[in-house]
Design an enzyme around this catalytic site. Structure first.
Site, PDB file in Angstrom:
ATOM      1  CB  SER A 243      -0.922   0.000   1.225  1.00 57.12           C
ATOM      2  OG  SER A 243      -0.157   0.291   2.381  1.00 57.12           O
ATOM      3  CE  LYS A 244       0.049   7.341  -2.753  1.00 60.60           C
ATOM      4  NZ  LYS A 244       1.115   7.074  -3.505  1.00 60.60           N
ATOM      5  NE  ARG A 245       0.483   0.299   5.944  1.00 60.22           N
ATOM      6  CZ  ARG A 245       1.128  -0.776   6.389  1.00 60.22           C
ATOM      7  NH1 ARG A 245       2.304  -0.665   6.961  1.00 60.22           N
ATOM      8  NH2 ARG A 245       0.589  -1.970   6.262  1.00 60.22           N
TER       9      ARG A 245
END
Ligand code: GLU
Length: 472
Positions: A243-245
């Protein structure tokens, strides 16, 4: 046999790095065998597909240099063909009309769930020898279902996952056309793979469960199913879903972050594939060495630090023209005019050891292409002192008098100046850096001033002296 592979994204968003890796594997495999690679836009889901997403996919593929050997292919332009195949299947008896209403299917599902059975179509409209079908209801447009074999097994010899066996009785009769006549996703894929002579379907392993259905339809059409390679997912560094993180997900975000396309490919190829302990591959080497024997069946983990490392290796060694093209783009992204300063290739040569990304390089080179808007506060406090102002004034006069603006002459002048005054070189070099670059880090002083040019250097030395005097 000519190897033909495809990358078949559904245009519902940007080109994800997982998709890019699938595309890369497909591309490499085709090229390895002198075959063809094609890009097919699977846009049958008209509600979710957008033109922006199509553009983003083309943009990403172009940036990565994964060029299709064919013209653009869109599933929505092939509806007549799908309909023709469906008509043929109805005629051959490998597909049939089903007039079940939504309510009937809901009721069926509810009953099955109450009996703790797996919800599935019960075949009530499936023609069988000797079976009487229900009377056709009025005003109901039927869906078309594929007549899946009820016995036997589908054995998938996956190039990555090995043998996977599916029982036909677990597969129900797939809807291949909706009541409005539009063909469904799994069916379009089958017709396309068949028509396009795809020999190897390389895709994410989220599609494994579609494969036995697709193989059965291909067989019903009299086609030889291609080989399949289902590639495991890419996870985040902590093993959770990417994911983005964990880092950027879109390929073009990596461009903005300062990655070179070739470095990106190199990083991606090692996500799930290995060749001994080799980490760096030219595109040609990837093509020569890529194989499915060394593609891991288990998920790989995204490692941002490693991506940076790979990028830095490329920045240091890649062909200057290639780096220059991207560096030019980055300077412009920062509203800098590459023509308003030194030749960008000379700047790259000076900066590439110390920068891991082109973004960093552009930021650290902005002073070559635009007037300084100020000084780094900490650096100015430390290095632009009253004493430094005297140094810069005197040194400025010496530099102004140089007969030629050359690295060696600048070097001799700066070093000689420090020696003559018994100053540590840093006492001279650091004030020059802050004065000329706005900060205390830059390539070697002689190279920095050479690239900056005589006029700009002298003007910036004077401006720094004024700054000190005004502050004092
Ligand atoms: N369109 C599918 C997707 O984007 C890929 C289908 C395939 O490769 O067969 O997930």
């Amino acid at each position: 046999m000519t190897v033909v592979t495809r990358f078949a994204p559904s245009p519902t968003g940007f080109l994800h790095i997982g998709g890019a890796r699938t595309a890369l594997f497909s591309y490499l495999y085709a090229k390895r065998f002198g075959g063809k690679f094609l890009l097919r836009i699977e846009d049958t889901d008209r509600e979710r597909s957008t033109q922006e997403a199509v553009d983003a996919i083309f943009e990403g593929m172009k940036w990565l240099g994964l060029h299709s050997d064919f013209d653009e292919i869109y599933q929505t332009q092939r509806f007549d063909r799908y309909k023709a195949v469906i008509a043929q299947m109805l005629e051959d008896g490998t597909a049939y009309r089903c007039y079940c209403s939504r309510e009937e299917l809901d009721q069926l599902r509810a009953e099955q769930q109450a009996r703790k059975e797996k919800p599935r179509y019960d075949g009530r409209w499936r023609p069988e020898p000797g079976k009487t079908l229900p009377p056709i209801p009025e005003g109901v447009e039927p869906v078309i279902r594929f007549k899946n074999p009820t016995e036997g097994q589908v054995v998938l010899n996956d190039l990555v996952k090995g043998e996977i066996v599916f029982d036909n009785k677990e597969l129900d009769d797939l809807i291949i056309a909706r009541a409005d006549g539009t063909p469904t996703y799994n069916f379009c894929v089958v017709v396309d793979d068949w028509d396009m002579g795809i020999t190897h379907v390389i895709r994410g392993d989220d599609h494994v469960n579609n494969t036995p259905r697709q193989i059965n339809i291909l067989r019903a059409l009299g086609a030889t199913p291609p080989q399949y390679a289902h590639v495991a997912m890419i996870l985040g560094s902590d093993g959770a879903k990417l994911s983005k993180r964990h880092g950027a997900l879109g390929v073009m975000e990596y461009r903005a972050m300062g990655f070179l396309p070739e470095a990106m490919l190199n990083y991606l190829v090692r996500l799930g594939w290995s060749h001994g302990d080799q980490e760096l591959f030219t595109r040609q080497e990837m093509i020569e060495k890529f194989d499915f024997d060394h593609v891991s069946a288990s998920p790989s983990r995204f490692d941002m630090e490693k991506a940076y490392w790979v990028n830095h290796q490329y920045l240091k060694t890649a062909d200057l023209d290639e780096v220059a093209g991207e560096f030019d783009w980055h300077l412009r992204q920062q509203n800098l005019d590459p023509a308003n300063g030194p030749d960008i290739k000379d700047v790259i040569v000076q900066q590439r050891e110390r920068c891991r990304t082109l973004l960093e390089m552009a930021e650290k080179s902005a002073f070559f292409y635009a007037d300084l808007t100020g000084y780094n506060e900490k650096d100015a406090k430390k290095h632009l002192t009253a004493e430094a102002a005297d140094v810069l004034t005197a040194l400025g006069a010496e530099l102004a008098a140089l007969s030629a603006w050359e690295a060696e002459a600048i070097h001799t002048s700066v070093n000689g100046f420090a020696e003559a005054r018994a100053l540590k070189l840093a006492k001279v070099a650091q004030p020059i850096r802050v004065a000329c670059c706005g900060m205390a880090v830059s390539p070697p002083i002689d190279q920095t001033l050479l690239l900056l040019g005589r006029e700009r250097t002298l003007a910036r030395l004077r401006a720094a002296v004024d700054f000190v005097r005004q502050a004092g």
